[in-house]
Design a protein around this motif. Structure first.
Motif, PDB file in Angstrom:
ATOM      1  N   THR A 310      12.353  15.879 -10.848  1.00 13.63           N
ATOM      2  CA  THR A 310      13.350  14.941 -10.327  1.00 13.63           C
ATOM      3  C   THR A 310      13.791  13.978 -11.426  1.00 13.63           C
ATOM      4  OG1 THR A 310      11.696  13.331  -9.607  1.00 13.63           O
ATOM      5  CG2 THR A 310      12.315  15.066  -8.025  1.00 13.63           C
ATOM      6  N   ILE A 319      21.647  11.786  -2.036  1.00 15.65           N
ATOM      7  CA  ILE A 319      22.662  12.448  -2.848  1.00 15.65           C
ATOM      8  C   ILE A 319      23.522  13.346  -1.955  1.00 15.65           C
ATOM      9  CG2 ILE A 319      23.078  13.863  -4.880  1.00 15.65           C
ATOM     10  CD1 ILE A 319      21.667  11.190  -5.426  1.00 15.65           C
ATOM     11  N   ILE A 322      27.009  16.814  -6.409  1.00 12.01           N
ATOM     12  CA  ILE A 322      26.521  16.756  -7.776  1.00 12.01           C
ATOM     13  C   ILE A 322      27.297  17.749  -8.626  1.00 12.01           C
ATOM     14  CG2 ILE A 322      24.681  18.439  -7.336  1.00 12.01           C
ATOM     15  CD1 ILE A 322      22.922  16.666  -9.148  1.00 12.01           C
ATOM     16  N   ALA A 332      26.292  12.249  -9.825  1.00 11.47           N
ATOM     17  CA  ALA A 332      25.708  12.379  -8.495  1.00 11.47           C
ATOM     18  C   ALA A 332      26.358  11.380  -7.562  1.00 11.47           C
ATOM     19  CB  ALA A 332      24.197  12.160  -8.542  1.00 11.47           C
ATOM     20  N   TRP A 607      20.623  22.122 -10.269  1.00 12.10           N
ATOM     21  CA  TRP A 607      20.460  20.800  -9.671  1.00 12.10           C
ATOM     22  C   TRP A 607      20.852  20.882  -8.202  1.00 12.10           C
ATOM     23  CZ3 TRP A 607      20.385  15.675 -12.409  1.00 12.10           C
ATOM     24  CH2 TRP A 607      19.990  15.818 -13.744  1.00 12.10           C
ATOM     25  N   ALA A 609      21.198  18.587  -4.564  1.00  9.16           N
ATOM     26  CA  ALA A 609      21.242  17.272  -3.931  1.00  9.16           C
ATOM     27  C   ALA A 609      20.308  17.256  -2.728  1.00  9.16           C
ATOM     28  CB  ALA A 609      22.669  16.964  -3.478  1.00  9.16           C
ATOM     29  N   THR A 610      19.500  16.193  -2.614  1.00 11.00           N
ATOM     30  CA  THR A 610      18.604  16.030  -1.472  1.00 11.00           C
ATOM     31  C   THR A 610      18.755  14.614  -0.923  1.00 11.00           C
ATOM     32  OG1 THR A 610      16.633  15.130  -2.556  1.00 11.00           O
ATOM     33  CG2 THR A 610      16.990  17.516  -2.716  1.00 11.00           C
ATOM     34  N   VAL A 614      17.525  14.031  -6.601  1.00 14.51           N
ATOM     35  CA  VAL A 614      17.897  15.398  -6.983  1.00 14.51           C
ATOM     36  C   VAL A 614      16.640  16.209  -7.220  1.00 14.51           C
ATOM     37  CG1 VAL A 614      20.114  14.724  -7.965  1.00 14.51           C
ATOM     38  CG2 VAL A 614      18.069  14.738  -9.420  1.00 14.51           C
TER      39      VAL A 614
END
Length: 981
Positions: A310, A319, A322, A332, A607, A609-610, A614
Motif C-alpha cells: 500500500t 479511493i 486511479i 488517486a 494499482w 482502488a479500495t 490503494v
C-alpha cells in the motif's frame, strides 16, 4: 584460507531467490490470550507431518494454523516438568522434547519420559540417526534403547550443539569447536574466536555463522564478516540467528528483529518494524518460507511475504478512481477528500481550494503532457501544469455528474454522464443519447481498443470503435452509428460495470451480479461462473496473460487462456486465486464508485482502488505457494465421544448415529484461505466441497466398510491430492449379522416345512372326514333307507301272499303297516340328511329304541326290551350311532338269524351305558373276515359306528348257538348331570 575453503565445501548451495522486501511482510501474532500456553517461546519446530511445535516454559503447543493443542504437566503425566527448551524429530518420526527434568518422547500419539539428572539445553540428531543431548552435565547419546555419556576430546565442556548442512553435528566447547560424524570427533580450528564464548552456530549458503552474546561471525565463500552489538546492531545482546532459504540472515536480539541481505556484503542489518523492540528468543523458517519468531514476553509471531503493498499516505482515503499520467505520476481520486498526486514518495493534494469543482472524484483520465481530466458530481476539470480548468453543463455538457472519462487515440475526450455520452473535440461538445441509438443514457465504463478486430462482421480497425457500458447493455459507437448488445446476444448481464481489452482482439466485459463475459471474433460468450466474482468492478490484464478482477470481496487472478478453455463449464477449473487482507490488501472491499477503479502502470504494476487506500501488486514478483499443504485428521468423534486415531481399520459397534471428522490442512501462508474437499467412500458418490470448513458430519450410516478421505488446497489453489484418510467399519446389529440371518432363514424354512406338514395333515384330515362322511352316509342309507326298503319288500311279499289266498282284510292291514314303514323310512332319511336331532324326552334313546323294537317285532320274531339304570342324556350323535347299531343288529337277525326270539337290554351306568342284543338264531362264525368281500357290510358298519363314539363292540356267535351283540359306550360327564349308578 584452508579454513574458509573447508567451510565452503561443507556448506549448502545457495538458493537463488529475489530479495526479501522487509517492508512488505504480513505480521500475525499469538499469545496466551489466543491459546498459547506461555509467552516465552524458546524454540519453534515443524515436524514431518506439517505441524508447528512451540516449546515454552509451560509445556509445548502443537499448532495447525488455527488452533493450539497444549501438552504439559497438567494433562500429560510424562511431563514431570513443563519447562521445555527444544524439540527435534528422529528418522522414525518420533519427537524428542527437552525439559528441565529430562527427555520426553512423543511417538504414535503417546508420551514417554526419560529422566536425567540435569536440565536439557539442546537436542540434535546425528548422521547415524542417534539422538545427541546437551545437558548441564555434558553430552549424552541415545541409540534407541539407552542413554550413554558422550565425552569430548581433552575433557572439554560442551557449550552449544548444532546440526551441519551435511548431516553432521557441530559442538562448541570450552576447548574449541568439534565436528561429530560417524561416531568420531574432529577439531575444527576457528582463529580469532574465543572458544568459550560461543553460544550457537549454524549453516549459511556456502559457509557458517557463529554467535556469541555480542557478536555474529559470518564465514561465507571465503569471506569473513563480524557484526557487533552496539556497533553494527543497536542492541546490547544477540539471542538468535537464522539463515533463510532466500539468502537473508535474521538476527534476534533483546531489542527487536533485524535482517541482513547476505547477497550484498556491504549492506547493514535493517530492523523489522512489525516486532518493534521485542526480545527475540528464537527464529524458524517453515517449508512454505514463512518466518516464525518466538519472543521472550510477547508470545509467537509469524512474518509472511505478501503480494500486495500500500501507499501509507493514502491509507485513510476512500479511493474512487486511479490513473497514471504520462509523466509517471499516480493520481488517486477520493470520495470527499479531493485528488492526490503521488510520485517519488511525495504526495501532492488538490481540492476545491485549488479550483476543483468538488471534493468527490468520480472519474479520471490521463491527458497529454502529464495533464489529467477529472470528473466530479459538479462538472469536469482539466489539470495541466498545476492549473485547473472547469467545464459544466453551461459549456455544453449534457449533465454535470461525470461518471467516466476516456481519452481517445486522437486525443479527444469521451465523457460519460447520467444523461448521455459527450465527446470533447475541437473545443466543443458533441452529445449522444437515446435519440442517437443508445439504449440507456446512464453511461458507465468506456473503452477504445488499440488492437485490430479480426472478426468477420467488422472489417474496420477497433480503434475506430468506442465500447460504452450502460445500464441496458453494451453499446458500440462506430463511424457515428451506435449498436447495442444485450443478453439476447450472449452477454451474461445487461448492467455493464467494467471493460478491458485482451489479446487478439478479445474484449472482457464485467457485469453487475451476472459475472464475466467475453467478445471475440464477433461472438459474445457468457462466462458466468460460481468460482468468480458475480459483480466485477474492474478488469486488468497483466503481461503474463492473467486477468485480475476486483470486487467488494477482494481481487481474483486467473489465466485468461484457462478461462477461455473452461468457459462456463462447472466441471473445468481455471484455478482462480483470490487475494484479500492476508495478502497485504488494506481491505477486501475494492472501490466501485468511480472509473477507472484499477490501473496498470508503465512498469507493469497493478494499482487497485479500495475503501482504505490503494492495493498494489507486482505480477513479476508474486509470491506463489506451490507446496501442497499436508493434511491431517485431528479428531474422529462418535456421538460426541472422541475415538483414538488409528492407521488400521477401526470397528464401530452398532447403535451409533452421529459421526464427525475434524481435519486440518497445515498451510501457514494463509490458513484462512485453505480449502477442503472430502468424500466418505462407501457412502458419497462425489467430493463434497467444504470450503474453509474443517469438520464433516455424517448420520445414520449403514453397516459396511468406509474410508473417509479429505484433501486440502493452499492459498494459491494447489491441492494435496493424496490427503489424509481414515478407515472404519460400522458393524451391523445382531439382526443383520450372518448368523442371525442364517437362523432366520432356517426358522423360516422350518416354519414353511411345518406349515406344509400342517397343510398335509389338514388335507389328510379333510380326506378322512370326507371318507368318514361317505361311510356315514353309506351306513345311514344301509340302516335307514335300505332297512326300510327291506321291510317294505317283506310286507309287500306278505301282502301278495295274502291276496293270493284272498285274505283281503289281512292284506289291507299289511298295506297299512307297509305305509307306516315307508313313513318311518322317510323320516329316518330326512333325519339323516338334515341331521335333525332332538333332545326332547319324546326322542330320547330309550324312546327311539322302544319304537325300533316295536316296529321290528313280528309274530314269528317277538322282541323283548329291557331298560335299566338312571337315564342320562347324552349327545344326539351318540344316541344316533347306538340306535343305528341296534337297528343293524335287529335287521341282521330278521334277515339272516332265522331266530324265534330276541332280547334287548339297555342299561345306564354312572359313566357308561351298555346295549346287549341276543337272539336264539342259527348263529355264524364271528371270526370269519371274508363277509365284507362277499357283500355283507353290516358288521363292518357297526364296528365303524362303535369307533366313532369310542365304544367297545363285542359280537359273540357260533353256528347253531345264536348271536349276542354287546356295546359298551362311555357317557361324557356333563355339568349338572347326576352320576349315581
Amino acid at each position: 584460507m584452508r579454513l574458509l575453503f573447508f567451510w565452503t565445501l561443507c556448506g549448502v548451495v545457495a538458493l537463488s531467490a529475489s530479495a526479501q522486501d522487509i517492508n512488505n511482510l504480513g505480521h500475525q501474532s499469538w499469545s496466551t490470550e489466543n491459546g498459547l500456553p506461555q509467552n516465552s517461546v524458546h524454540q519453534i519446530f515443524q515436524s514431518s507431518d506439517g505441524y508447528i511445535w512451540i516449546a515454552t516454559e509451560d509445556g509445548i503447543a502443537r499448532f495447525d494454523g488455527i488452533d493450539f493443542k497444549i501438552f504439559n504437566h497438567e494433562n500429560v503425566p510424562a511431563f514431570t516438568s513443563s519447562d521445555t527448551c527444544c524439540i527435534v524429530e528422529d528418522a522414525h518420526g518420533a519427537l524428542w522434547i527437552g525439559t528441565s527434568d529430562g527427555l520426553v518422547q512423543y511417538a504414535k500419539n503417546a508420551f514417554r519420559h526419560y529422566p536425567l539428572t540435569d536440565v536439557v539445553v539442546s537436542l540434535a540428531i546425528g548422521d547415524d540417526g542417534d539422538l545427541v543431548v546437551l545437558s548441564g552435565n555434558g553430552l549424552l547419546r541415545f541409540d534407541g534403547k539407552n542413554l550413554s555419556p558422550l565425552a569430548l576430546p581433552s575433557s572439554a565442556t560442551p557449550i552449544a550443539l548444532a546440526k551441519a548442512a551435511d548431516g553432521g553435528l557441530w559442538i562448541a566447547s570450552t576447548a574449541g569447536v568439534f565436528e561429530y560424524r560417524h561416531g568420531d570427533f574432529r577439531s575444527v580450528p576457528l582463529p580469532g574466536i574465543a572458544a568459550g564464548s560461543i553460544e550457537a552456530m549454524g549453516s549459511l549458503p556456502g559457509g557458517i555463522w557463529i554467535r556469541t552474546t555480542s557478536h555474529i561471525t559470518l564465514i561465507q565463500s571465503g569471506h569473513l564478516r563480524t557484526l557487533e552489538a552496539g556497533h553494527d546492531l543497536p542492541v546490547t545482546r544477540i539471542q538468535s540467528v537464522l539463515a533463510d532459504s532466500r539468502g537473508d540472515l535474521w538476527i534476534g536480539t533483546n531489542q527487536g528483529l533485524f535482517v541482513l541481505d547476505l547477497r550484498d556484503g556491504n549492506n547493514s542489518p535493517q530492523r523489522q518494524s512489525a516486532l518493534s523492540t521485542s526480545s527475540i528468543l528464537s527464529t524458524f523458517e517453515d517449508r512454505e518460507g514463512n518466518l516464525w519468531v518466538g519472543t521472550e514476553t510477547s508470545g509467537l509471531d509469524i512474518l509472511r511475504r505478501q503480494n500486495f503493498r500500500t501507499v501509507p499516505e493514502l491509507s485513510d482515503r476512500v479511493i474512487t478512481a486511479i490513473v497514471q499520467t504520462s509523466d509517471g505520476a499516480m493520481w488517486a481520486g477520493t470520495n470527499g477528500d479531493g485528488l492526490d498526486r503521488w510520485q517519488g514518495g511525495k504526495l501532492q493534494h488538490y481540492s476545491v481550494h485549488n479550483g476543483l469543482l468538488s471534493e468527490i472524484i468520480l472519474a479520471l483520465a490521463p491527458g497529454a503532457d502529464g495533464s489529467i481530466w477529472v470528473g466530479t458530481p459538479d462538472g469536469l476539470n482539466h489539470i495541466e501544469a498545476g492549473k485547473v480548468t472547469a467545464y459544466t453543463s453551461a459549456d455544453g455538457l449534457p449533465d454535470d455528474l461525470i461518471r467516466s472519462l476516456l481519452v481517445g487515440g486522437d486525443g479527444s475526450l469521451w465523457i460519460g454522464t447520467r444523461r448521455g455520452l459527450a465527446h470533447w473535440a475541437d473545443q466543443r461538445f458533441t452529445v449522444f443519447t437515446q435519440a442517437n441509438g443508445l439504449k440507456s443514457n446512464l453511461i458507465g465504463a468506456l473503452l477504445q481498443p488499440r488492437a485490430s478486430d479480426s472478426s468477420h462482421d467488422l472489417s474496420h480497425d477497433l480503434s475506430h470503435n468506442l465500447w460504452i457500458g450502460t445500464l441496458n447493455g453494451l453499446s458500440r459507437l462506430h463511424d457515428g452509428s451506435i449498436s447495442t448488445y444485450t443478453t439476447k446476444d450472449g452477454l451474461s448481464g445487461d448492467v455493464i460495470t467494467s471493460l478491458s481489452e485482451g489479446q487478439h482482439g478479445t474484449l472482457w466485459i464485467g457485469t453487475k451480479g451476472d459475472g464475466l463475459s467475453s467478445y471475440a471474433n464477433g461472438v459474445f460468450t457468457s462466462l458466468h461462473r460460481s468460482d468468480l466474482p458475480q459483480t466485477i468492478d474492474s478488469i486488468l490484464k497483466d503481461d503474463h496473460g492473467n486477468l485480475w478482477l476486483s470486487s467488494i470481496h477482494g481481487i481474483t487472478r486467473l489465466s485468461a487462456a484457462s478461462l477461455v478453455a473452461c468457459g462456463a463449464s462447472p466441471e473445468c477449473n481455471p484455478r482462480p486465486i483470490s487475494y484479500g487482507r492476508s495478502d497485504g490488501m488494506p481491505t477486501e472491499e475494492a472501490s466501485a464508485t468511480g472509473h477507472p477503479a484499477a490501473w496498470k502502470t508503465i512498469e507493469g504494476q497493478l494499482w487497485f482502488a479500495t475503501r482504505k487506500g490503494v492495493a498494489i501488486a507486482d505480477p513479476d514478483h508474486l509470491s506463489e505457494n506451490h507446496i501442497p499443504p499436508p493434511v491431517v485428521i485431528e479428531r474422529f468423534m462418535l456421538d460426541d465421544m472422541e475415538l483414538p486415531l488409528s492407521a488400521t481399520e477401526q470397528s464401530i459397534p452398532p447403535g451409533h448415529n452421529s459421526f464427525a471428522f475434524q481435519y486440518a490442512g497445515l498451510s501457514y501462508a494463509a490458513p484462512a484461505k485453505v480449502r477442503y474437499r472430502y468424500m466418505l467412500e462407501g457412502f458419497d458418490k462425489q467430493w463434497t466441497q467444504a470450503g474453509s470448513r474443517r469438520i464433516a458430519y455424517y448420520t445414520n450410516l449403514p453397516a459396511r466398510h468406509y474410508r473417509f478421505h479429505v484433501q486440502a488446497a493452499n492459498n494459491d489453489g494447489v491441492w494435496n491430492e493424496t490427503g489424509a484418510s481414515l478407515r472404519f467399519y460400522v458393524k451391523p446389529p445382531f439382526y443383520r449379522r450372518l448368523w442371525f440371518l442364517l437362523l432366520v432363514v432356517l426358522g423360516i424354512a422350518a416354519i414353511v416345512v411345518l406349515l406344509y406338514r400342517l397343510r398335509l395333515r389338514r388335507l389328510h384330515q379333510q380326506f378322512q372326514a370326507v371318507l368318514a362322511e361317505r361311510n356315514r352316509v353309506a351306513r345311514e342309507i344301509h340302516d335307514t333307507l335300505a332297512q326300510s326298503f327291506v321291510g317294505v319288500s317283506v310286507q309287500l311279499e306278505l301282502t301278495a301272499q295274502l291276496l293270493a289266498h284272498s285274505q283281503i282284510d289281512a292284506a289291507g292291514q299289511q298295506i297299512d303297516r307297509t305305509r307306516e314303514y315307508v313313513r318311518d323310512g322317510l323320516a329316518e332319511a330326512r333325519r339323516s340328511i338334515w341331521d335333525l336331532r332332538a333332545a326332547t324326552a319324546q326322542h330320547t334313546l330309550p324312546t327311539r329304541l322302544t319304537r325300533l323294537a316295536e316296529r321290528s317285532s313280528t309274530e314269528n320274531l317277538p322282541i323283548q326290551l329291557n331298560i335299566g339304570g338312571t337315564y342320562r342324556p347324552v349327545a344326539a350323535a351318540l344316541e344316533d350311532e347306538i340306535l343305528r347299531i341296534a337297528q343293524e343288529t335287529l335287521s341282521n337277525v330278521a334277515r339272516h338269524a332265522n331266530a324265534s326270539r330276541v332280547a334287548i337290554d339297555l342299561r345306564y351306568h354312572s359313566n357308561r351305558l351298555t346295549l346287549t342284543i341276543a337272539d336264539n338264531g342259527r348263529g355264524f362264525d364271528a371270526t370269519d373276515n371274508s363277509l365284507t368281500a362277499k357283500g355283507h357290510f353290516g358288521l363292518q358298519g357297526m364296528r365303524e359306528r362303535a369307533m366313532q363314539i369310542h365304544a367297545q363292540l363285542v359280537i359273540e356267535s357260533a353256528p347253531g348257538q345264536g348271536t349276542t351283540v354287546k356295546l359298551e359306550a362311555p357317557i361324557p360327564a356333563q355339568k349338572g348331570t347326576a352320576t349315581n349308578g
